[in-house]
Structure formats: C-alpha cells, structure tokens
Design an enzyme around this catalytic site. Sequence first.
Site, PDB file in Angstrom:
ATOM      1  N   GLY A  31     -50.081 -15.139  36.096  1.00 59.48           N
ATOM      2  CA  GLY A  31     -49.223 -14.210  35.365  1.00 59.48           C
ATOM      3  C   GLY A  31     -48.193 -13.704  36.345  1.00 59.48           C
ATOM      4  O   GLY A  31     -48.126 -14.163  37.483  1.00 59.48           O
ATOM      5  N   ASP A  32     -47.343 -12.794  35.884  1.00 63.60           N
ATOM      6  CA  ASP A  32     -46.250 -12.276  36.709  1.00 63.60           C
ATOM      7  C   ASP A  32     -45.448 -13.433  37.325  1.00 63.60           C
ATOM      8  O   ASP A  32     -44.775 -14.144  36.607  1.00 63.60           O
ATOM      9  CB  ASP A  32     -46.770 -11.325  37.791  1.00 63.60           C
ATOM     10  CG  ASP A  32     -47.320 -10.031  37.186  1.00 63.60           C
ATOM     11  OD1 ASP A  32     -47.507  -9.986  35.959  1.00 63.60           O
ATOM     12  OD2 ASP A  32     -47.573  -9.089  37.939  1.00 63.60           O
ATOM     13  N   ASP A  33     -45.605 -13.643  38.634  1.00 61.70           N
ATOM     14  CA  ASP A  33     -44.758 -14.647  39.297  1.00 61.70           C
ATOM     15  C   ASP A  33     -45.441 -16.016  39.377  1.00 61.70           C
ATOM     16  O   ASP A  33     -45.436 -16.663  40.421  1.00 61.70           O
ATOM     17  CB  ASP A  33     -44.402 -14.178  40.708  1.00 61.70           C
ATOM     18  CG  ASP A  33     -43.886 -12.750  40.741  1.00 61.70           C
ATOM     19  OD1 ASP A  33     -42.676 -12.562  40.594  1.00 61.70           O
ATOM     20  OD2 ASP A  33     -44.715 -11.833  40.864  1.00 61.70           O
TER      21      ASP A  33
END
Lengths: 739, 739
Positions: B320-322
Amino acid sequence: MENREKKGDVCCASSPKKGRLTIPTDASFVEGTKEIAALWGADAVRDCDGTSLPKNPHEIAPLVYKTYFVVRGDNEWAKKHPEEAHRVFLLSDTVTADSSLVRIPLLRHYLKDQFALDMANVHRFQAFDRTLGEEVPFEIDEKEGTALIKNAIPYHEYNVDFVARLLWHPTQIYNYLTNHWDVEKDMVYDPSFPKTRQYVKEHLKRWLEENQDVDVVRFTTFFYQFSLFFNEKGKEKYVDWFGYGLCGSPALLDGFKKESGIALTAEDLIQAGQYNNPFLVPNEKFRRYMDYVSRFCAGLMKELVEIVHRHGRKAMMFLGDDWIGTEPYGPYFADVGLDAVVGSIGGGVTVRMLSEIPGAACHEGRFLPYFFPDEFHEGNEQGVVDGFNKSWRSARRALLRKPLDRMGFGGYLSLAAKFPSFVDRVAEVADEFRDIVETAEKSAPYCTMKVGVLNAWGSLRSWMSHMVAHELWYQQIYSYQGVLEALSGLPVEVVFLSFDDVLRSGVPDGVDALINVGARDTSYSGGSYWDNPRLLEKIRSYVAKGHGFVGIGEPSAYAKDGHLFALRDVLGVDEELGFTLSQDKYNIEAHESFVNADKKGGIDYGEGTKNVYALDGTEVLDIDISPRFIRKVNVGEVKLAVNDYFGGRSCYIAGLPYNGENARLLYRALLYVSHKEDALKKAFSSNPNAEVSYYPEIDTYAVINNTDHTQETVFYDADGEPTKLMLKPTELRWIKGKK
Amino acid sequence: MENREKKGDVCCASSPKKGRLTIPTDASFVEGTKEIAALWGADAVRDCDGTSLPKNPHEIAPLVYKTYFVVRGDNEWAKKHPEEAHRVFLLSDTVTADSSLVRIPLLRHYLKDQFALDMANVHRFQAFDRTLGEEVPFEIDEKEGTALIKNAIPYHEYNVDFVARLLWHPTQIYNYLTNHWDVEKDMVYDPSFPKTRQYVKEHLKRWLEENQDVDVVRFTTFFYQFSLFFNEKGKEKYVDWFGYGLCGSPALLDGFKKESGIALTAEDLIQAGQYNNPFLVPNEKFRRYMDYVSRFCAGLMKELVEIVHRHGRKAMMFLGDDWIGTEPYGPYFADVGLDAVVGSIGGGVTVRMLSEIPGAACHEGRFLPYFFPDEFHEGNEQGVVDGFNKSWRSARRALLRKPLDRMGFGGYLSLAAKFPSFVDRVAEVADEFRDIVETAEKSAPYCTMKVGVLNAWGSLRSWMSHMVAHELWYQQIYSYQGVLEALSGLPVEVVFLSFDDVLRSGVPDGVDALINVGARDTSYSGGSYWDNPRLLEKIRSYVAKGHGFVGIGEPSAYAKDGHLFALRDVLGVDEELGFTLSQDKYNIEAHESFVNADKKGGIDYGEGTKNVYALDGTEVLDIDISPRFIRKVNVGEVKLAVNDYFGGRSCYIAGLPYNGENARLLYRALLYVSHKEDALKKAFSSNPNAEVSYYPEIDTYAVINNTDHTQETVFYDADGEPTKLMLKPTELRWIKGKK
C-alpha cells in the site's frame, strides 16, 4: 384541395358532418353497410383482404376504393416467368468448424414455402470465415442445397450469403399463418425485369377497364415488400419494416452497376446478417443503391399513376406491405403524382408520418381496431370501445397539430355492426375528426418553437426513426420512440435533419433546439458521425450562440479517449465506460428546475441509460441512487440534467417512453434550452394529462383530455389568462378565445 | 518456515495459543499493551501513524516492528534537493475554445499544496486539440501558470499534458485532511535520481544503527505512491491504486529510452486523462515501461533489504502507499529477498492477494477495524464487535483456502482497550486464526477443480482485478469483483491467465474451466484481444474438447458485425447492440438446471447486464421480464444461461456481486461446465450460508457459518455422508473425519 365536390376526389367532404371517412364493405353486407355509412357519414367504401366489393357499390357511398396488387395476384404470370420472381439475399446459419470440412445447409431455418435457392445467381453467393472476416472458396451441392467449405480452420465460424427466389408473398404468408387462411399462395413477380415491367402496365389497364365502378385504385402497394422472412416453423424469423432485403433484384444490381460503377456484392446487402437495417449508420454505397432503387420505383409508379389518371380514376398508395423503394419523404416521391396515401394509425407518430408526406393531396389513416374476430368477439364490446378510445386519444393529439384528411377502417364491417356502442362511438369520433380537420384548414396551430430532430437519416425518414416492425414495441426502442410520440402532439414545429445536412449547411435558421436520441453507435444517435470535428464545431457553435440541445439516451455517443458522449461539454454529462472510474465524481445532488417542476421524482425513463455521470458545473435534476447503495460512495446514475454552454443550454434525459408526464417533461426541456420558459403558460394546460392546441387565425382552442378519467386542469389562453376546467374522459373541448 | 523460534523471525509462534499476532502500541500505553498482548497472545508490537514505540519495547513482545519511510520523512534532504522530488504527469482542465485564443490555467482544480509546475521539464509538456486528436503548439506563461494556445479552432476542445513536482506525500495529505492532523508536511524525494538513490541507502544504515530495538523494518513502502491527486478543495480528485502516475520520473523515462529506444511522451502516460489505469487493455509500450520501473524498484529494494539483513534485522513490506513498481506478482519481486509482506484485509480477495505473494516467507494481514475514533467511540461497542465479526467472516473463508501467516491490527490500542467485549472477541479470533494456519500447515485444503481467471493482466495482477481505490466499492465494479470474492473461499484452485499466456501456450493442462468477467472493452473482459482469431481458436477448441467456460457481465465483448460477444457460439448468448433487432428471438423460457437448483428466482445480479438474449439451443435459466412488459412481445433479458459446445459447456451470468448464494451459484456453474456435478455433495454444506473446507491429509473439516445468524445445514463429508448441523452465528466448527 380544389374540386372537393367532384366525384372521385379522394378528399371529398360533402357537408360538415359527412365525408372524410372510408369504411370496409362486403358483398354479403350491403344493407348494413348503408346504415352504418349514413350514421358515420362515410363517403367511401373499400374492399379488404378477405372481402369483396358488392355490385353497385356507389349505392353505398359516392367513392369506391379497390385494393390493387401490382406484383402478385396473377399466379399464371408468375408461373410462366419464374426467372422474374423477386430475389432476396439471405444469410445461412453460422457454423463453427470442428474439422477442415464444413457443410452448411443454406435454407435450413427458413420456411421452405417462402424461398428457393437461386442457382441462376450462384455466382453472387459468398462464403465467409467470419472469425477472420475473410471470404473463402466454397462449392455448392445443388441437390442437397448445401455449401461445402473445404480447408476450413477448426473453430472458426463460417456462413454463406446466398440468393433465393421468393416463392410466396410475405404479407400473405403472415395472414395465412396468423388467420389460418386457406387460399392459393400468391407468387410474386418483379418489374425490374423487362417482361414483368411491361406486363404490370398492361395488367393495370385491363383491370381498370374491368373495374369501371372503382374510383380509387388502392395500390397495396407497389413493387417491393419490406423484409419479412419466416422460419422453418412458419414463425417470423426476420422483420424490418424499412428493409431493402426483398429488392435484391439482379436486374437492379446490374442497372446500378452500369450507372454508378459500383458492383454491389451479397455482403453489401447482408452485412454479416445485419441486412442494412436502419439502425446502422448508412454507408455511401447503400445510400446510393437506395437512391437508385427508389428512382426506379418512382419512375414506374409514375407510369402506373398516369395510366390510372388516363382512365379517369385516382391513385392511392397504402404505406405498408410492398412500400419499399417508394420512400415517401425521398426526392422522387412528390413527382409520382399520387392522389392519396393511406396507412395504419398506431399513435401520434404514425399520424405525423402519414399526414406530412409531401406530394399527395390527400392523407388517410386507417384506424384501429381492425374489424377482426380477435377483437370483435362476444363479451368484448366495452373492450373494443376502450381500445378505440385509447387509439383515438393517442392519434388525436397529433391530428390537432397536423391532421390527416380522411380516416378509415378495415376488416369485416358486419362484425363491428354487432357492437352498437362501438358503432355509436365511431359516429362521435368521426364528427370530432371532421371538426379537427376543418379547424386546421382555417388556421395552422400555434407553435412556441421549432425543433430539429438530428440523426443519420434526417428528413428521408421523417417520423420513422427507432422502428423495427411497423408500430411494434421492442424493449430496446420504446425509451427512444417515446420522444417522437411526445413530439407528435406538442405545440412545436418539428423538422428532421441529417448530420449531412448540418455538415453541408449548418443548422437551419429558425430551429430553436436540436434533439439527438438513441443508443450508442446507431444511426439515430449518430455513431461515427460524432468523430467528425466539422460536425462538432457546427453543433457546438450552434448551441453556444444561444440555442438548445436535448440529448436522450446515448446522444452524440462515440467511444474515444475513455469517454462516450462527444458533446459531453455541451450536455454536461458523460457515460462511464470504465476508463475514468479513478476520477472522483462529486456532482451527485439533485436540484429543482423549470424542467422538472411538474414532477420531482418517479419519472419513468423506460430502460434508461446506465452509468451516466455529471461533469462539474452541470445542474443535476434527477439521479438514481438505489436505496441498497445507501452509505456507499462513488454511486449514482444521472437521469436528468441541464447545462449552460456559453450562450446556450442543454438538457440530458436518460430515456423517455411516451406518457403524458414525459411529453410535458420534454416540452419543458425544449422551452428551457431555447430560453423560452415564458412561453410555457400560454395556450397551456397545467395538468399534463390534458393538452391545448391553439388556432390563432380563428382564435380557437382545442383542449383535450388524453386519459379515460376526468381531469381537472387550469387552462391558460394565449395571453396566459387562467381558467379552471373539468374535462370528461377523452373529451375534446373547443374554446373560443376572447379576441 | 524453519528457525521459527529464533528472535526476529517474523513468523515466530512460540506456542499453539501464542504468536502470529501483531498489535500496535504507544509510548503512553505500555502497561495496557502488555495486558492485551498476553490476552491475545501477541508476539509483535508496532508503531503506527501518529504513535511512537515505547522505550524497551521487547518488554511487551519478542518482536518489534517499526515503520520506515524510504522517500519521505526527511524534509531537510527534500528541501536541499527539490530537483529530485517525484514527478507526475498531469492533465489540465479541458477547455472549449470560443475564439482562436485559449488560455488554460494548468494547475486549476489541483491542490496547490500537492503540486508545483515543473518548468525544468517544460519540454515534456504537450497541448492537444482533442476534437482533432492532434498535438498543437502552445506557450507557457510561467508567472500565471497557464498555457496559451493561439490559432485555436473555435469550438474545439483543448487541454495540456504537463509535468508537476510532488510537494507533499499523498498518503499524508489523506491522513492530514481526513483526520485533521496538524503535522509538518512530508516532502518526497525520488531515488531514481542519483543523489537520492545514494542517500536512501545511507539513511537506512544510519536508521538501523539508531534503532537497535527494532527487529522488523516495516517499509511503508518503497519508492512510488499509487496515483492519488487532490483537488483545489482538498478532496480526492483522482485515485488509482494501481496507477503509475507518480513514477513519471524524468530519470526513469530517460533510462527507459536508453534501454528500449522508446521515448515515452506525456501522452503515453496520460492517455487523454485515462492515465494508463488498469481497466485499459495495456499496450506494449506501457507494459515495457512497467517492466522497466519494476525492475528498477526491485534492484533498489534488494539493496535496501540486504542492508537490513546485514544489520541482522528482517524486512517487511506494506502493500500500500508507495507500493507502485514493486509488483509482488511480477518477475522481479521474489528475488528481492523480503522476509515478509503485510497489507490491509478487507475481505477474501485481499486475503488471497496477500497470502499468495511469492518470494516472501511471511504474509501478514492487518485486520479491520483500525483502532481510530471514527469507530471506537462511546456507545459503539457492539458496532465495533459486529464490524469485526463481519470482516473476520469474510476473510476467514479465504484463510481456510490459503491462510496468511500472521494477523495484526493498527491504530491506538488504548482506544480498543476501552471496549472489553471487543478485546475478548479478538482473543477468540486470534486463537481461531492460529488454528486455521496450523491446520493448513498439515494439509492443503481439498479442491474439486482448477479454475483459470482469464484477462489481459493474468498472473501479474493476481487477485487484483476490478479494483479502483483499494477495497472501495464502485457501482461499476461490484458486480464483477464479487466473482473473485466468491472464488477466494470456494474449494477450487485458482490461477490467473493472461490472453498472451493463452496465445503463447494455450490453456494450461489441468485447468478445468475458464472465467472471463468484466465490462466490454476493458482489460478484464479483454477488448481488442477478442478480435484475434488465434485467441478464439484456442479458447473454442479448449471448451470444445470438454472443458468449461463461465462468462460474467460482458465476457469476450468486442463489437463486430453487429454482435458483441465474440464467444457467442460458446456462451449461447449475445448482447443486442441494436443491429439485430430485426431477428426474432424466441428462446425466452427459463428452465431449471443443476446450476440454479439452489435458487430458482430472485438472484442478485448486481448491476447486471442489459439486452442479453439467448441463441437458439441455449438453455435459458433465468430471464428478466418486467411485470410491466406483460403482454409485450420481443422482450426479456437473459440473466443466466448454460450452453453445450461440442464436448464442453458454458455458463453465462449477467453479474455476480458477492453473497453466500451467489458464491454457491458460481460454484455450481463451475462444476457444471466442468462436468463435475458429482463432486458437489462432497465436503459440502447444503446451506449456502455455510461452507466446508476439507483437509484430507489429516481428515479434518472446517465448517463455517458465514452469517451472524444461526444456520441449519446438512454437512456432507468427503464420501458424501450427510449429517445435520446447527451452527452458531459466525461459528467455525472443526469436524474430524471417519477415516
């Protein structure tokens, strides 16, 4: 309209309460016919399928019509010239190869009484690998009636375009199978062949000599039946009321090639089974072939009409059966010189489709119900009256805008005579009809604006869009057909524009708003036309300069760059195709507006349109958020919206089946996008179930109740002066103005 | 899984009722954390956004995780190297010209704190006349931040692809705006630039030195955030959990050009605003760029992981995120050497998406609810427990098929501690989780068949299809997502196949049936792939030879010859596009079959699919004929149908949102098309709200109640022996077999 009193004029009306009405009769029902003719004020009698005119028919009415078939009815001729039968290009079943050999029985799943393989035209057959989209070699086994494809690729699909001779007239098949007739099967003969061409003229002359009693020759119709194929069980297999399938005459194809240099192939006509139906955006080849065929038809029609005239009779054309190639809104029709056209009336659209045909002095509508036992049976008297009232109400609002000249009925009058309340009701309606016609003769009805319906066909198919089988309901079309049905009775002038018209000369002056309605990729919404930057420029600038645009369904649809509506900037809405789901859509709150002021919710969009969303700045008027999606995000389908576009306005509607409220919604949308909101409450009924037509030259209003219930309404006169009215079921009330 | 007891192993489980559980903690909640850790058997603690680890965290648990950001968190570095910030290609507003001059403010409608115009890359900007689909010259007014297009054509649409520097990390913006945080804004730096590349390695080393207490470095995540753009009001403007938008680094583009010879332009990334989202059928250029980026990411990830290992720690990646560029199912991921992956669990699909990632020894799921005040507020204790049970039930059926190795929670543990019934319930669930994992370690669960999910992405996006924002519901996708959610807990083996896989080597041996699900023209149904005769040959011959095909929504859709479904011969159904309305459709009667034996009507097809009709010979199982269409002809939309195709079978389903009955419907359809009906009543629950997983090597069954109600069912063992069972709400019952 001169010489109205002259015997034989098909628009004859001898007194205000008499005339303009055609009734069927039969040799076995002469006295009964006379009584009803007197009661209804009928001035014409006709024969029908299954009946014959009595001797001395003029004892019943001053005008006598008789059905005349041009290309059927003489089996002797047909049998003598089987090579001059109608030809049709047909598509075989599609067969998936599971080896390198594919055998396709060509006529399997076709009615064997309707078609025979035409080996004389085997050179026109084409076989296809449809998986590759390529033509492949094949052999024909004539005895078995099969095509053989060798070197097939396993798991590719194959089918064959082939030519068949038409053995039996399709309308007769329909009647034969539907009504269980047991008559000799009418064969057909095609006047594009020279012998038949000569023959049909000679035959008509003879017939006119032999039928001195007949005033009006009711051509049913001319040369080519609309596409109507039956399957091996005798059920309808394919029907296209606009289809040119049954004029695949080799003579016409050769003539067309000679003239245009274009050698049409089977596949040009069949198009992989789509048969050039009117939902396809027409290609140039097919347009030119249509033009060639209709020019041929008009030429021969004119010769036949001249023969009729030389014999002192009138010529009437029935818009149906073999009407293909006549193209009543085409460039050649008006020159044919027909005295009258007649057609079946199913509602407002069919009224306008008939009443606006140019070049014929007289337009007659055959009203429903047809006097057949399916309706006229014991115990159904009220049902018959109700059905007639319903059909009358739906036609009447269109008649008030552009009346027919005559009305008529078909079937067995003796059956109708058994239902006294029906007989009485027809007498009333006939008077109402005559009042409408004669009012409209004194003044054109008042229109608040002019609307252009924009599609690929334009005026050539005026009032004819979104139709498959004549007047029949289809789930995929009623949400669009409703727009024309609504328009047919609204106080707006309606013109039909094609994309080519607009490309050539822009939107004509005086058109206040355009309507584009239909499903994506079809000729009615426009398909690939919307990829033409010139068209977009013209439409956008038209709207930007202060005009209106109403889009219904999938207007201006052409999938490109992840978007569907080419005019999404104008409409303020687009349809999510799945490629812009990542873009957040926040414009999901519904507002009130002039357009939906009569009906805040519960609008019937018919089949509607899925996945439509509003762009920022658009004013959403109705959005469908199902209760089961409550607390979900990214949800909602816009059903109704308006948008400002420079100086102009647009309105989007997800679908518009016809009903009173939807007709009102469309009217409000049209006025709104044209900045004519002020015109609403002039010659207007507050209740959408009632409508007003105003005749300014005689300062007279017709206020109609479009329902079978009492309706209370506020009637506004042309100055906006309100009066409360209570209208009886189905009532038409004439109101004299105060000027 | 060796060395389980060794300190620092992320899959550590010290006893049967302890371990496999990660909890959040906070410096201010040490004693409370200890109590809960003991009760739940937690063996790991972690920090979260907004919390920090206490001193001596090993007093709480043997394992300590700490969040590590690679490309944010050091604003000093970011400020020193603004030229090494992340770059993003953005599309301006679309503007309709009303004169020859068009001025477009580039960043209008973007959050000004998120983006700054990147004039250093102005040579990469592109302006378009979208009406023509052509690039046009433009000038940039840097001061105003606008693009100027002279010589515009009135009423054409224009927009500009431009490059922006990312000023603020998008996930932090989200948290900042959602939770009203008031923290310093994290800037970002992109390791595709050489200085940052060196820096992130040095920084990690320093951090490891400074954080000796940390056993597991929880990378959150690596280098590139998924596409997440905010608008001028601070609301989400664009979100694509798979989007490569934020790795538009000039360094990567140049590197890619050097390696491949392909000079990607702004438009290659933006695609008129579609931003190469996963619903688009991927083109070759973009695939190669993805490959290049993910190869770059894997290389640097590997270097970082090696640093972690050299320091005696473990490396865990948060999915998730990056996470963009990591491609856990891609060709480079397994070689990175990560010890663990962790991700958020929303249901069965996210369980399988995580638990099947190759190359990581340990897979951890962060379960919902997140311990945040939005859920954990006064008066919502039962709500929190119910929500947790619901989420647990939906995950559990997938865990029984392919378990995660660990579970975890996030947020403020001190908040959760205030809800004793929640604390107790987690303790029970943690035990159930450990039982599941340890059972599955002894025996793989029994599968009746093997299913291949066929789309354009194949295994690269295993369990990832039809997703926009992570786990979020969209109206346009839930009717397709439900298929994967159903599959995640069914006793079938699931593989993901791309069209290219099939084109290259056919359908792999052992696959009993294929599934193709999605909307027309998307990568999931396949779009233009279905115009490839080779693909059709392979799929048709696969089915013909005795296999199965299940199509949901618009399977094999590619509009051609008036038809939509390329596999209509296999499926026995097609979607009416408006070009074959003339063809009569008589196959409208619904039948009963093995497929719909559990549910004769009232099946929830979600958004369904409109205008689907059955070909002759197809067995229609459910057709929607609205009551208001009664007495209409030409009506009905097929919702469920089966068809024989040579030796194989197919099933069509109009849509399949997830629920117990639909999971059962899909299972029956899969067995039916694979000729495996006999396998149904083996390791089976008669009631679709309960399901059975069987572990043959230990002859043990897990029977689960997927609802919060008591369920009565007949449980069939692997030999088909029935037993009546009454299951408590949410119960999992272990049943020992008789072998």
